[in-house]
Design an enzyme around this catalytic site. Structure first.
Site, short mmCIF file in Angstrom:
data_model
loop_
_atom_site.label_atom_id
_atom_site.label_comp_id
_atom_site.label_asym_id
_atom_site.label_seq_id
_atom_site.Cartn_x
_atom_site.Cartn_y
_atom_site.Cartn_z
CG ASP A 61 41.66 12.37 2.23
OD1 ASP A 61 42.40 11.38 2.30
OD2 ASP A 61 41.26 12.86 1.15
C1 GLC Z 1 41.31 11.16 -1.79
C2 GLC Z 1 42.59 10.71 -1.15
C3 GLC Z 1 43.60 11.81 -0.98
C4 GLC Z 1 43.44 12.82 -2.11
C5 GLC Z 1 42.11 13.48 -1.91
C6 GLC Z 1 41.81 14.52 -3.01
O1 GLC Z 1 40.23 10.50 -1.21
O2 GLC Z 1 42.52 10.03 0.09
O3 GLC Z 1 44.90 11.20 -0.95
O4 GLC Z 1 44.49 13.76 -2.06
O5 GLC Z 1 41.04 12.55 -1.85
O6 GLC Z 1 41.62 13.86 -4.23
#
Ligand code: GLC
Length: 747
Positions: free
Chosen positions: A283
């Protein structure tokens, strides 16, 4: 030729066809693996590490172009201008040494430009086919800008309404979550991910993120592996087996190990047990966050633990590009480990067809808002709406003048909900716009009163009350602004924000009939508000066409059919709250509630069972609950047999009749309970559902296959077993209704 020979020939032909298709697929996969081998054999270590690096878009900055040409970026997120996408892709395909294409990714969570209800609302439709159609539309719109990878579906089980990200989930139940995830994955990916208009899906957040302690985002989770395997992992396993192209790590630690460094989760289970060969992406910054977690000493340590734990792509930590090369030369990470990570990434690029078709077709770029897409969004918004109460006021008949009030009655931005990055709010149809389009402005007296959900301005209430006096019926539309749910947006007090309750009370005091409509990112504690209103429709932020859906339901052009995907609490503190709880040794009974307790009451005078003195027990509105303008009668449940072996199957049937005046849809739900287990079992578990539309007076019989193997559970030694014993089974319209029928699983 006689019939028997004909049948034999047909069977043989089908067998041949299946084998031939299987052979072709295997041969195709083998050819791709050979192409991957050939590319990897030419790559420098730096180029390999480049494929594992994902950065957020920076347009055509010199730095970005330089990195692409040198092959030190493998994928880019958040770039949605097709011309920029093609320009950057050109540098990768034409100017980098090995001509490896980039993947462009985005959080397309519930639509791209045409915004559908938030995922929790889509789950409330209990209509996988409709949800799949929405995902397909989202893929077509996003892919027309060059986005070929979405970070969706969110597959986290959410049982705590304080957690802002329950908005992005499909709710509290593993079975419903699994059905929604499979629908979205197929909607995004189709049958062939190399086709235009498709996107790689991403099962996230792996894993157990929805169990964040105290409903606070990013918080720690403590999950016995038995519970993880019975509740939190099954939808992810289904996603893996269904060919979901990618997975994403979760931010949380599980029992002390952050998911981004969790070899047991990512290698033993995901790769080892499930045989998953897709891409695992971190993430945003989650590899670096293992430092504040206290799991890694520095970014180099984080890079090592992330790679060792099988996280293929580093999203925005810059740990891999900064440290993996040194870690390989220090012998801390074997280059063969890097090779496997690169293989997963290149395999995804081949699956997407990017080596053959890397560019956006500019003749079909930026194609949004097709009429059929807007209609699908309106239909989904209608089917996501849950009718909590109706004393006969709905649908509005003969109402001459409607007083339309409330902070969400004409709010183009907030009705779209969280994760609507690509929303063009001017395209949103609000309840005010939809109602006046049908009824004429002269019949809709409009005054927001409170102008945003947190507004506490008493003067606004007075304005709303003033206009209400001239109306036949009051429609108050309240709820939460979009920013009050979603990532990092958790609330402890999950009631209506601002002075909305006071507003409703003042409107009620006019003596006019009141319809309350709530648009929210989570279940809310609104028992008192529902009590005050004559009718209540609850919607999880309904998206672009939310207002159109509201108008159709209020005026009887559509009948609500939504069912709760998360239990609605009586009070905020009643969380986590879910229907498939354990019974305890003292289930709630003979409750004495706080206002009924005598002065100097004795210690045991309120009984000693499992309930709250102030909230009692159970949900205000249970999982699976939702009314209709019509009514449905469930006949007795019948079983094809009273018992089955541990590998057996029983068919459960029930005839459902529309006993009301409207053609309407009902969701028949199948629940099962294992009465006695070597580990105690939940009081109910959803094992099937079917949404059926019935005309007034029409009956249909639903049949569910109940397989013993689907009633198993994990024991403390982590083996999944099916235990003989007595079971109860329900087929009903929600998790709190119906009369059980008994069957047994025998040795
Ligand atoms: C965010 C979220 C995730 C998302 C990623 C990219 O922090 O936790 O769900 O897909 O970053 O934006």
């Amino acid at each position: 030729m006689n019939e028997r020979n004909m049948t034999q020939r047909v069977v043989l032909f089908c067998l041949f066809l299946t084998l031939a298709i299987g052979y072709i697929i295997a041969a195709d996969n083998a050819a791709v693996e050979q192409r991957i081998d050939a590319i990897i054999s030419q790559m420098t270590l730096q180029e390999k590490i480049g494929q594992l690096n994902q950065q957020t878009g920076q347009g055509t900055s010199e730095g970005m172009i330089k990195q692409i040409k040198s092959g030190t970026i493998g994928s880019i997120l958040n770039e949605t201008d097709p011309e920029v996408v093609n320009r950057l892709q050109h540098y990768a395909v034409e100017n980098s040494r090995l001509h490896i294409p980039l993947i462009f990714a985005r959080d397309v969570i519930h639509g791209f430009r045409t915004i559908f209800p938030i995922p929790l609302g889509q789950a409330a439709t209990w209509n996988p086919a409709l949800v799949e159609e929405g995902a397909r539309i989202a893929a077509r719109e996003a892919a027309s800008t060059g986005i070929r990878w979405t970070f969706s579906p969110m597959v986290d089980i959410s049982r705590d309404a304080r957690w802002g990200r329950c908005a992005e989930s499909s709710g509290e139940d593993p079975y419903l979550t699994e059905q929604m995830a499979l629908a979205m994955i197929h909607g995004y990916q189709g049958d062939d991910l190399s086709q235009p208009g498709t996107m790689a899906a991403c099962a996230k957040h792996f894993a157990c993120y929805g169990a964040s302690e105290s409903g606070k985002d990013y918080n720690t989770t403590w999950i016995p592996e038995v519970l993880m395997r019975d509740v939190y992992l099954p939808p992810f396993e289904a996603a893996a087996k269904a060919g979901c192209a990618t997975f994403m790590c979760s931010f949380n630690d599980i029992n002390g190990v952050p998911s981004s460094g969790n070899s047991h989760l990512n290698r033993d289970i995901l790769r080892g047990e499930w045989g998953y060969n897709g891409v695992l992406v971190s993430d945003w910054g989650s590899i670096q966050q293992m430092i504040p977690h206290g799991f890694c000493s520095d970014l180099k340590d984080a890079a090592m633990k992330g790679a060792t734990a099988g996280v293929d792509i580093d999203m925005e930590s810059y740990a891999y590009v900064q440290h993996l090369e040194q870690l390989v030369s220090d012998g801390k990470v074997a280059e063969t480990v890097i090779d496997e990570m690169v293989r997963n990434v290149l395999r995804l690029k081949f699956r997407l067809g990017l080596f053959d078709n890397p560019y956006v077709d500019m003749k079909h770029a930026n194609e949004f808002y097709a009429p059929e897409s807007l209609e699908a969004a309106a239909k989904t918004a209608v089917e996501s709406a849950i009718l909590l109460k109706n004393n006969g006021l709905l649908p509005l008949r003969g109402a001459k003048k409607i007083a339309l009030v409330g902070p969400m009655s004409n709010d183009k931005h907030n009705q779209a909900g969280t994760w609507s990055f690509d929303l063009e709010k001017e395209r949103c149809v609000t309840p005010y716009e939809a109602l006046t389009a049908v009824l004429g402005k002269e019949n809709v007296i409009f005054e927001e009163g409170l102008t945003y959900s947190r507004d506490k301005n008493a003067e606004g209430i007075d304005k709303a009350v003033a206009i209400a006096r001239d109306a036949d019926v009051i429609v108050m539309i309240g709820g939460e602004e979009a920013v009050l749910s979603g990532e990092a947006h958790c609330r402890v007090n999950t009631t209506l924000p601002g002075a909305q309750t006071e507003m409703l009370r003042a409107l009620k005091a006019t003596g006019k009939p009141v319809v309350l409509i709530v648009m929210s990112g989570r279940p809310l504690a609104i028992v008192d508000e529902v009590e005050m209103a004559d009718a209540t429709i609850f919607m999880f932020h309904p998206g672009t066409m939310g207002g159109e859906a509201v108008a159709r339901m209020l005026l009887g052009k559509a009948v609500p059919s939504g069912k709760l995907p998360m239990s609605m609490p009586r009070m905020s503190g009643q969380t986590p709250l879910y229907y498939s709880h354990k019974n305890t040794g003292r289930p709630a009974s003979d409750m004495v509630l706080i206002d009924d307790i005598a002065l100097e009451a004795g210690q045991t005078s309120t009984g000693c069972t499992s309930y709250y003195l102030d909230a009692g027990d159970g949900a205000a509105f249970p999982f699976g609950y939702g009314l209709s303008y019509s009514t449905f009668e469930y006949g007795p449940v019948t079983l094809s047999a009273d018992n089955m072996g541990t590998d057996g199957e029983i068919i459960a049937s029930c005839t459902i009749t529309n006993t009301g005046k409207y053609e309407a849809a009902e969701v028949a739900q199948l629940y099962v309970r294992d009465l006695v287990g070597s580990l105690i079992r939940p009081v109910k578990e959803l094992k099937g559902f079917e949404k059926l539309t019935l005309r007034p007076g029409e009956s249909k019989t639903v049949k569910f296959s109940v397989k013993a193997c689907d009633l198993g559970f994990h024991t403390l030694d982590l083996k999944k077993i099916v235990e003989p014993g007595e079971f109860h089974l329900w087929i009903a319209g929600d998790s709190a209704s119906g009369t059980p029928i008994t069957f047994n699983i025998t040795e």
